[in-house]
Design a protein around this motif. Sequence first.
Motif, PDB file in Angstrom:
ATOM      1  N   GLY A 213       0.818  -1.207   0.000  1.00 47.68           N
ATOM      2  CA  GLY A 213       0.000   0.000   0.000  1.00 47.68           C
ATOM      3  C   GLY A 213       0.850   1.253   0.000  1.00 47.68           C
ATOM      4  O   GLY A 213       1.962   1.261   0.528  1.00 47.68           O
ATOM      5  N   ILE A 214       0.316   2.320  -0.564  1.00 46.76           N
ATOM      6  CA  ILE A 214       1.068   3.571  -0.673  1.00 46.76           C
ATOM      7  C   ILE A 214       1.438   4.115   0.702  1.00 46.76           C
ATOM      8  O   ILE A 214       2.430   4.832   0.859  1.00 46.76           O
ATOM      9  N   GLY A 215       0.671   3.771   1.723  1.00 49.71           N
ATOM     10  CA  GLY A 215       0.974   4.227   3.066  1.00 49.71           C
ATOM     11  C   GLY A 215       2.274   3.696   3.626  1.00 49.71           C
ATOM     12  O   GLY A 215       2.809   4.245   4.601  1.00 49.71           O
ATOM     13  N   ARG A 216       2.836   2.648   3.032  1.00 48.40           N
ATOM     14  CA  ARG A 216       4.136   2.127   3.476  1.00 48.40           C
ATOM     15  C   ARG A 216       5.266   3.078   3.083  1.00 48.40           C
ATOM     16  O   ARG A 216       6.357   3.021   3.646  1.00 48.40           O
ATOM     17  N   TYR A 217       5.022   3.935   2.083  1.00 51.60           N
ATOM     18  CA  TYR A 217       6.027   4.903   1.656  1.00 51.60           C
ATOM     19  C   TYR A 217       5.698   6.319   2.122  1.00 51.60           C
ATOM     20  O   TYR A 217       6.606   7.119   2.308  1.00 51.60           O
TER      21      TYR A 217
END
Length: 222
Positions: A213-217
């Motif tokens: 998921g984009i939230g990991r970055y």
Amino acid sequence: MFTKLVTPVAHALHHEQGAWGVIDQMQVVTHFADKTLEEGRKKNLGIADASLLRKFGVKGPQAAQWLAEQGVTIPPRANSWVRSEEGSLVLRLGNSEFLIEDAPGGTSCERLAQAYAGAKGVYPVPHVEASFAISGAAVQVLFSEVCSIDLTRVALGAQDVVMTQFAGVSVVLMHQDLEEESHFRLWCDSSYGPYLWEVIAGIAHEHNGGPVGIGRYFAAYP
């Protein structure tokens, strides 16, 4: 201008297990697995869909001056990038073409779009590319399989922007330390986005990596 419906790589994402949601007006997969598995993928070879980040582009002989007048930090040379005070990425693609991408929750691109009113020597460039964040211990293995030029961190300078062929697709690529972690950002024509996602994700799975998921970055995202 910034109304969004669905990520340009949606067709490829439907082949993955994941939870869909809406972030910044775009339908995206918010996560593909639990946190532990995604963090492991990210460390080995992770790929995230960053297409939801808003973009704005201009080119022309007066583009640099106009952007500077709008308070945008200008990269000092062609094929380089900087981060603005607001956290946006500013890419200089050649001498007189610029791509600005908002940080999560940023409003720079909307502000610039509203400020633009046909300034002399400045021409808008639509940007609806698919965009990815890529990271992990095997990222150089990925690059060696899909690109003919050296994309190691040594070869790709800290502020360099590279335009090259990546698995046969024209891309814009840069390296960035984001939230104290090393990763790469890649942009490509949206029509090639699903294909490129499948290529990268397929190689990532071979190295105990895969989609995250984009939230990991970007911690600002869920």
